[in-house]
Design a protein around this motif. Sequence first.
Motif, short mmCIF file in Angstrom:
data_model
loop_
_atom_site.label_atom_id
_atom_site.label_comp_id
_atom_site.label_asym_id
_atom_site.label_seq_id
_atom_site.Cartn_x
_atom_site.Cartn_y
_atom_site.Cartn_z
N VAL A 157 0.83 -1.21 0.00
CA VAL A 157 0.00 0.00 0.00
C VAL A 157 0.86 1.26 0.00
O VAL A 157 0.66 2.18 -0.82
N TRP A 158 1.82 1.35 0.90
CA TRP A 158 2.61 2.56 1.03
C TRP A 158 3.38 2.93 -0.24
O TRP A 158 3.45 4.12 -0.62
N PRO A 159 3.95 1.96 -0.98
CA PRO A 159 4.68 2.31 -2.21
C PRO A 159 3.79 2.69 -3.39
O PRO A 159 4.32 3.08 -4.45
N LEU A 160 2.46 2.54 -3.28
CA LEU A 160 1.60 2.85 -4.41
C LEU A 160 1.72 4.32 -4.80
O LEU A 160 1.83 5.19 -3.94
N PRO A 161 1.65 4.62 -6.10
CA PRO A 161 1.78 6.01 -6.57
C PRO A 161 0.47 6.78 -6.45
O PRO A 161 -0.01 7.38 -7.41
N TRP A 162 -0.12 6.74 -5.26
CA TRP A 162 -1.39 7.40 -5.01
C TRP A 162 -1.20 8.48 -3.95
O TRP A 162 -0.20 8.50 -3.24
N GLY A 163 -2.23 9.33 -3.81
CA GLY A 163 -2.23 10.31 -2.75
C GLY A 163 -2.39 9.64 -1.39
O GLY A 163 -2.84 8.49 -1.28
N ILE A 164 -2.06 10.39 -0.35
CA ILE A 164 -2.11 9.82 1.00
C ILE A 164 -3.52 9.41 1.39
O ILE A 164 -3.72 8.41 2.07
N GLY A 165 -4.53 10.16 0.92
CA GLY A 165 -5.91 9.82 1.26
C GLY A 165 -6.33 8.49 0.66
O GLY A 165 -6.97 7.67 1.33
N ALA A 166 -5.99 8.27 -0.60
CA ALA A 166 -6.35 7.02 -1.26
C ALA A 166 -5.64 5.84 -0.62
O ALA A 166 -6.23 4.77 -0.41
N ARG A 167 -4.37 6.02 -0.29
CA ARG A 167 -3.63 4.93 0.35
C ARG A 167 -4.18 4.63 1.74
O ARG A 167 -4.27 3.47 2.15
N ALA A 168 -4.57 5.68 2.47
CA ALA A 168 -5.14 5.49 3.80
C ALA A 168 -6.47 4.75 3.71
O ALA A 168 -6.78 3.87 4.54
N ALA A 169 -7.29 5.10 2.71
CA ALA A 169 -8.57 4.42 2.54
C ALA A 169 -8.37 2.94 2.22
O ALA A 169 -9.06 2.07 2.78
N LEU A 170 -7.42 2.64 1.32
CA LEU A 170 -7.14 1.24 0.98
C LEU A 170 -6.61 0.50 2.20
O LEU A 170 -7.00 -0.65 2.45
N ALA A 171 -5.74 1.15 2.96
CA ALA A 171 -5.20 0.51 4.17
C ALA A 171 -6.32 0.18 5.15
O ALA A 171 -6.31 -0.90 5.77
N PHE A 172 -7.29 1.06 5.28
CA PHE A 172 -8.41 0.82 6.20
C PHE A 172 -9.27 -0.34 5.74
O PHE A 172 -9.66 -1.20 6.53
N VAL A 173 -9.56 -0.37 4.43
CA VAL A 173 -10.36 -1.49 3.89
C VAL A 173 -9.64 -2.81 4.10
O VAL A 173 -10.25 -3.82 4.53
N LEU A 174 -8.35 -2.84 3.83
CA LEU A 174 -7.58 -4.07 4.01
C LEU A 174 -7.52 -4.48 5.47
O LEU A 174 -7.51 -5.67 5.79
N PHE A 175 -7.49 -3.50 6.37
CA PHE A 175 -7.51 -3.81 7.80
C PHE A 175 -8.83 -4.48 8.18
O PHE A 175 -8.83 -5.49 8.91
N LEU A 176 -9.95 -3.96 7.68
CA LEU A 176 -11.25 -4.58 7.97
C LEU A 176 -11.30 -6.01 7.42
O LEU A 176 -11.82 -6.92 8.08
N VAL A 177 -10.76 -6.21 6.23
CA VAL A 177 -10.75 -7.55 5.64
C VAL A 177 -9.88 -8.49 6.47
O VAL A 177 -10.26 -9.62 6.77
N ALA A 178 -8.69 -8.02 6.85
CA ALA A 178 -7.77 -8.86 7.63
C ALA A 178 -8.36 -9.25 8.98
O ALA A 178 -8.08 -10.34 9.48
N GLN A 179 -9.19 -8.39 9.55
CA GLN A 179 -9.75 -8.65 10.87
C GLN A 179 -11.20 -9.12 10.81
O GLN A 179 -11.91 -9.08 11.82
N TYR A 180 -11.63 -9.62 9.65
CA TYR A 180 -13.04 -9.97 9.53
C TYR A 180 -13.45 -11.11 10.46
O TYR A 180 -14.60 -11.19 10.89
#
Length: 379
Positions: free
Chosen positions: A21-44
Amino acid sequence: MGTLLPLITGTIWLYVLVRFVWPLPWGIGARAALAFVLFLVAQYHWFVRSFFGSLASPELPQGVLVGLGWAFGSVLLLAMLLLLRDVAAGLVYLVARGAGRAILVGRTLNLSLGALALVLSAIGTWQAVRVPDVKDLELTVPGLPPAFDGYRVVQLTDLHVSRLLPEPWVAAVVAKTDALDADLVVITGDLADGSPEARAADVSPLRDLRARDGVLAIPGNHEYYADYRRWMAAYRALGLDMLENAHVVIRRGDAALVVAGITDRQAASFGQPRPDLDAALKGAPPGAPVILLAHRPEGAARHAQAGVALQLSGHTHGGQILGPHLLTQWANEGFVSGLYRVGAMLLYVSNGTGLWNGLAIRLGRPSEITRIVLRSGNR
């Protein structure tokens, strides 16, 4: 397990965060949103356990569970692919620093691994929930009387009947099993997840299993997680002969075959009878070959020394993913899938007919309905 699992999945999420996620060429907001979604998936697992039933059996629609299984599988596979990428890059770096660095920071490769994880997880989830194919084996069993030569045993195991694998799936497995015209059907544990009330309709097709010498079954570790005694009663009401440290004798004229079954060691945590092979074989006719139904493959060496001719087990699900299956093999005394010879005894470990909904993925380790033809060696 309830405490350890979130730590494991949290570590997986953190690795994906740092290396994908962190190395993606996206803005900080988009990377934070993806990180949050992945966190929810990982902790489902934590969320479904807390709000939708239990870790063993969340009470959610099948489609939701399939989607969650695909999403979690994608995160898990992505972590594995990233780890392989990083290890490979480290090895290359030792001999060619530029090439190794390029692999580590390559954006195209990073995105390609993400896409590959999504595709592989979709394939693996479909493999997990489909009705299994029939796997055929022909085994020469030590001491088997000629009267039992050609005897057909169908093994089901780790059905894990649940909202993920509900009544229509069970009915299809039963129909496929009955079409094999078995002499004996055996189920080597982990029949269902959830309470007997929640699964009553889903397990009901098991009453239609047919074999000339009946249907024998044993408990697995998952039988103890809801209400063991009521599950045993429910299975018996469906016509399953539950072998709890007990045996039956099957006869063809003067020849005898003993089929014994033991409980699972999870019983110790719930005040139930522990596995006891001596009790299971008490009163068995001397000299008759013994087929042992044991949910876990562990203890095979002891069982061989006790004179068992053939042990049928499950529990491992074959490791579910080729490669990481080696961890499952290590955790089960070196046994994970297929046929082994342990002393004079044969051990067959099935990949399982179903699987636990918490890891709904199979890649290279397919589920199975196992048809075993016994041979006497005296033909």
